[in-house]
Design an enzyme around this catalytic site. Structure first.
Site, PDB file in Angstrom:
ATOM      1  N   ARG A   6       0.823  -1.216   0.000  1.00  0.00           N
ATOM      2  CA  ARG A   6       0.000   0.000   0.000  1.00  0.00           C
ATOM      3  C   ARG A   6       0.858   1.269   0.000  1.00  0.00           C
ATOM      4  NH1 ARG A   6      -3.627   2.454   4.462  1.00  0.00           N
ATOM      5  NH2 ARG A   6      -5.246   3.548   3.287  1.00  0.00           N
ATOM      6  N   HIS A  36       0.304   4.498  -2.415  1.00  0.00           N
ATOM      7  CA  HIS A  36       0.047   5.848  -1.905  1.00  0.00           C
ATOM      8  C   HIS A  36       1.185   6.811  -2.247  1.00  0.00           C
ATOM      9  CE1 HIS A  36      -3.459   5.184   1.123  1.00  0.00           C
ATOM     10  NE2 HIS A  36      -3.618   4.477   0.027  1.00  0.00           N
ATOM     11  N   VAL A  63       0.497  10.240  -5.584  1.00  0.00           N
ATOM     12  CA  VAL A  63       0.653  11.639  -5.175  1.00  0.00           C
ATOM     13  C   VAL A  63       1.907  12.213  -5.831  1.00  0.00           C
ATOM     14  CG1 VAL A  63       0.799  13.203  -3.204  1.00  0.00           C
ATOM     15  CG2 VAL A  63      -0.480  11.059  -2.998  1.00  0.00           C
ATOM     16  N   ASN A  77      -3.908   8.722   4.844  1.00  0.00           N
ATOM     17  CA  ASN A  77      -2.726   8.067   5.421  1.00  0.00           C
ATOM     18  C   ASN A  77      -2.673   8.085   6.945  1.00  0.00           C
ATOM     19  OD1 ASN A  77      -1.730   7.567   2.846  1.00  0.00           O
ATOM     20  ND2 ASN A  77      -0.542   9.471   2.770  1.00  0.00           N
ATOM     21  N   HIS A  83      -6.583  -5.858  -2.316  1.00  0.00           N
ATOM     22  CA  HIS A  83      -7.420  -6.009  -1.129  1.00  0.00           C
ATOM     23  C   HIS A  83      -7.749  -7.473  -0.831  1.00  0.00           C
ATOM     24  CE1 HIS A  83      -8.851  -1.525  -1.218  1.00  0.00           C
ATOM     25  NE2 HIS A  83      -7.561  -1.654  -1.034  1.00  0.00           N
ATOM     26  N   THR A  84      -6.981  -8.377  -1.404  1.00  0.00           N
ATOM     27  CA  THR A  84      -7.059  -9.776  -1.014  1.00  0.00           C
ATOM     28  C   THR A  84      -6.138 -10.024   0.181  1.00  0.00           C
ATOM     29  OG1 THR A  84      -7.138 -12.023  -1.890  1.00  0.00           O
ATOM     30  CG2 THR A  84      -5.218 -10.709  -2.518  1.00  0.00           C
ATOM     31  N   ASP A  97      -9.990  -9.293   3.116  1.00  0.00           N
ATOM     32  CA  ASP A  97     -10.458 -10.611   2.669  1.00  0.00           C
ATOM     33  C   ASP A  97     -10.504 -11.482   3.903  1.00  0.00           C
ATOM     34  OD1 ASP A  97     -10.846 -13.201   1.776  1.00  0.00           O
ATOM     35  OD2 ASP A  97      -8.893 -13.348   0.780  1.00  0.00           O
ATOM     36  N   THR A 156      -8.784 -15.350   3.811  1.00  0.00           N
ATOM     37  CA  THR A 156      -7.336 -15.544   3.731  1.00  0.00           C
ATOM     38  C   THR A 156      -6.600 -14.192   3.637  1.00  0.00           C
ATOM     39  OG1 THR A 156      -7.640 -15.817   1.340  1.00  0.00           O
ATOM     40  CG2 THR A 156      -7.371 -17.838   2.628  1.00  0.00           C
TER      41      THR A 156
HETATM   42  C1  HEM Z   1      -9.337   1.411  -5.933  1.00  0.00           C
HETATM   43  C2  HEM Z   1      -9.241   2.339  -5.019  1.00  0.00           C
HETATM   44  C3  HEM Z   1      -8.778   2.041  -3.620  1.00  0.00           C
HETATM   45  C4  HEM Z   1      -9.382   2.450  -2.487  1.00  0.00           C
HETATM   46  C5  HEM Z   1     -10.628   3.317  -2.397  1.00  0.00           C
HETATM   47  C6  HEM Z   1      -8.630   1.926  -1.388  1.00  0.00           C
HETATM   48  C7  HEM Z   1      -8.927   2.141  -0.059  1.00  0.00           C
HETATM   49  C8  HEM Z   1      -8.344   1.469   0.993  1.00  0.00           C
HETATM   50  C9  HEM Z   1      -8.726   1.622   2.365  1.00  0.00           C
HETATM   51  C10 HEM Z   1      -9.790   2.564   2.883  1.00  0.00           C
HETATM   52  C11 HEM Z   1      -7.967   0.768   3.094  1.00  0.00           C
HETATM   53  C12 HEM Z   1      -8.025   0.560   4.599  1.00  0.00           C
HETATM   54  C13 HEM Z   1      -7.211   1.656   5.271  1.00  0.00           C
HETATM   55  C14 HEM Z   1      -7.536   1.788   6.747  1.00  0.00           C
HETATM   56  O1  HEM Z   1      -8.683   1.553   7.118  1.00  0.00           O
HETATM   57  O2  HEM Z   1      -6.631   2.165   7.530  1.00  0.00           O
HETATM   58  C15 HEM Z   1      -7.086   0.086   2.190  1.00  0.00           C
HETATM   59  C16 HEM Z   1      -6.163  -0.857   2.552  1.00  0.00           C
HETATM   60  C17 HEM Z   1      -5.273  -1.429   1.684  1.00  0.00           C
HETATM   61  N1  HEM Z   1      -5.108  -1.090   0.364  1.00  0.00           N
HETATM   62 FE1  HEM Z   1      -6.354  -0.004  -0.762  1.00  0.00          FE
HETATM   63  N2  HEM Z   1      -7.589   1.180  -1.865  1.00  0.00           N
HETATM   64  C18 HEM Z   1      -7.632   1.238  -3.229  1.00  0.00           C
HETATM   65  C19 HEM Z   1      -6.716   0.680  -4.093  1.00  0.00           C
HETATM   66  C20 HEM Z   1      -5.579   0.012  -3.690  1.00  0.00           C
HETATM   67  C21 HEM Z   1      -4.475  -0.309  -4.547  1.00  0.00           C
HETATM   68  C22 HEM Z   1      -4.375   0.085  -6.018  1.00  0.00           C
HETATM   69  C23 HEM Z   1      -3.561  -0.986  -3.789  1.00  0.00           C
HETATM   70  C24 HEM Z   1      -2.219  -1.532  -4.156  1.00  0.00           C
HETATM   71  C25 HEM Z   1      -1.725  -1.559  -5.362  1.00  0.00           C
HETATM   72  C26 HEM Z   1      -4.123  -1.096  -2.461  1.00  0.00           C
HETATM   73  C27 HEM Z   1      -3.556  -1.759  -1.421  1.00  0.00           C
HETATM   74  C28 HEM Z   1      -4.095  -1.835  -0.148  1.00  0.00           C
HETATM   75  C29 HEM Z   1      -3.610  -2.751   0.878  1.00  0.00           C
HETATM   76  C30 HEM Z   1      -2.547  -3.816   0.684  1.00  0.00           C
HETATM   77  C31 HEM Z   1      -4.330  -2.476   2.031  1.00  0.00           C
HETATM   78  C32 HEM Z   1      -4.147  -3.103   3.428  1.00  0.00           C
HETATM   79  C33 HEM Z   1      -3.031  -2.368   4.134  1.00  0.00           C
HETATM   80  C34 HEM Z   1      -2.666  -2.873   5.522  1.00  0.00           C
HETATM   81  O3  HEM Z   1      -3.211  -3.854   6.004  1.00  0.00           O
HETATM   82  O4  HEM Z   1      -1.791  -2.223   6.147  1.00  0.00           O
HETATM   83  N3  HEM Z   1      -5.331  -0.445  -2.432  1.00  0.00           N
HETATM   84  N4  HEM Z   1      -7.327   0.540   0.919  1.00  0.00           N
END
Ligand code: HEM
Ligand SMILES: *[C@@H]1O[C@H](CO)[C@@H](O)[C@H](O)[C@H]1NC(C)=O
Ligand SMILES: *[C@@H]1O[C@H](CO)[C@@H](O)[C@H](O)[C@H]1NC(C)=O
Ligand SMILES: *[C@@H]1O[C@H](CO)[C@@H](O)[C@H](O)[C@H]1NC(C)=O
Ligand SMILES: *[C@@H]1O[C@H](CO)[C@@H](O)[C@H](O)[C@H]1NC(C)=O
Length: 319
Positions: free
Chosen positions: A61, A65, A69, A93, A192-193, A239, A242
């Site tokens: 992530r 991010h 930007v 963030n 998000h898997t 997810d 898993t």
């Molecule tokens: C399509 C639009 C996207 C939205 C609206 C979005 C939004 C979010 C949100 C709200 C979270 C949870 C953050 C929290 O509650 O603290 C999250 C987690 C995450 N996102 Fe996304 N995301 C998007 C696309 C992506 C992309 C493109 C990637 C990577 C290439 C990604 C990777 C991740 C990962 C791996 C997590 C889990 C992080 C952790 O457990 O520390 N996301 N995302």
């Protein structure tokens, strides 16, 4: 895998003092200047993920991010100071992104073996790939040669990183603004898997939406109270089945109305992206192939190359 143009850029690189050609990144960028760069990053990521599986998600992530930007320039890594407000405390963030200690650890190892050579932005790109591999996902060749910014933009982080409240049209525009297609949007969302989200980001979805599996919604309510402000930072897996394995389960979840975020379920709600979700839910190989290609594209967003930017010595502050 590699485009001919990037191969040429790398060949020219050998005779032209280690600069990227025409602002292009290339896979062999550190081959002569820091041959152990990639193995050093891989070993550190492996160790961090072994210690805590979620760290793989957090590192993936961070690269996303960073790239959304003002390009993949390590800007997200700059700490706020009394006179500077950066991206770490931007709305998407703050209290959410993590993994900075792992990046610091990698950076100090790299500074020890080849000082002033490997950028923080490249560390993020490689660590993202290594994290996905470590959790069972696809591998790809990471393009290198990004340099680090000397500044960051909180305003741009607030507006350029897509919010989980967006609808499909807005998600498509957000990715389009970065030069990424709708196919890239659906493939990259497969991230998000793995990983976790905070209650504040899925509360409205589990209490107020109808396109959600009822049992799924009610099971999440126990750890995410309806009143805003209570339990905001309580976590749930993106997810549920898993959360530490990178596979295509995310798309299977969407098909059974078990997307955790509003934005997740938008990809399968009777709209134009339904067929791609169905395809990935049935065919993991195609998901992996498209995901890898989209990660390379995302990693190519507006890199600083040549003499632009700098190679930070400490990822948290400009030199
Ligand atoms: C399509 C639009 C996207 C939205 C609206 C979005 C939004 C979010 C949100 C709200 C979270 C949870 C953050 C929290 O509650 O603290 C999250 C987690 C995450 N996102 Fe996304 N995301 C998007 C696309 C992506 C992309 C493109 C990637 C990577 C290439 C990604 C990777 C991740 C990962 C791996 C997590 C889990 C992080 C952790 O457990 O520390 N996301 N995302
Ligand atoms: C970030 O989170 C902290 C701790 O919850 C909070 O005090 C601060 O106001 C937040 N910053 C911004 C810019 O929202
Ligand atoms: C970014 O969003 C946060 C939280 O909503 C807000 O406190 C901050 O002022 C915003 N920063 C800029 C530069 O717009
Ligand atoms: C999507 O969201 C945008 C911005 O909030 C809004 O203007 C638009 O009407 C929405 N589109 C659909 C199809 O709901
Ligand atoms: C659900 O929607 C109602 C009506 O718009 C609103 O008052 C309430 O705050 C929402 N609840 C959540 C948890 O979003």
């Amino acid at each position: 895998m590699m485009k001919i143009s990037s191969l040429i850029a790398c060949i020219v690189l050998f005779i032209s003092s280690w600069r990227t050609v025409n602002g292009q990144l290339c896979p062999a960028f550190y081959e002569k200047t820091c041959p152990s760069a990639l193995s050093t990053i891989k070993a550190a990521v492996k160790q961090a993920v072994a210690k805590e599986k979620r760290m793989g998600a957090s590192l993936l992530r961070l690269h996303f991010h960073d790239c959304f930007v003002n390009g993949c320039d390590g800007s997200i890594l700059l700490d706020d100071t009394p006179t500077f407000t950066g991206e770490k405390t931007a709305a998407p963030n703050n209290n959410s992104v993590r993994g900075f200690d792992v990046i610091d650890n990698i950076k100090s190892k790299l500074e020890a073996v080849c000082s002033g050579v490997v950028s923080c932005a490249d560390i993020l790109a490689v660590a993202a790939r290594d994290s996905v591999v470590e959790l069972g996902g696809p591998s790809w060749t990471v393009m290198l040669g990004r340099r680090d910014s000397t500044t960051a933009s909180q305003g741009s982080a607030n507006t350029s990183i897509p919010a989980p409240t967006l609808n499909l049209t807005a998600l498509i525009s957000s990715f389009r603004a970065q030069g990424l297609s709708t196919t890239d949007l659906v493939a990259l969302s497969g991230s998000h898997t793995i990983g976790q989200a905070r209650c504040t980001n899925f509360r409205a979805r589990i209490y107020n939406e109808t396109k959600i599996n009822t049992l799924f919604a009610s099971s999440l309510k126990a750890n995410c109270p309806s009143a805003s402000g209570s339990g905001d930072n309580n976590l749930a897996p993106l997810d549920r089945l898993t959360p530490t394995f990178f596979e295509n389960n995310y798309y299977k979840n969407l098909k059974s109305q078990k997307g955790l975020l509003h934005s997740d379920q938008q990809l399968f709600m009777g709209g134009s992206t339904d067929s791609q979700v169905t395809k990935y839910s049935l065919d993991q190989n195609t998901f992996f192939k498209d995901f890898a290609a989209a990660m390379v594209k995302m990693g190519n967003i507006k890199p600083l190359t040549g003499t632009k930017g700098q190679i930070r010595k400490n990822c948290r502050k400009p030199n």
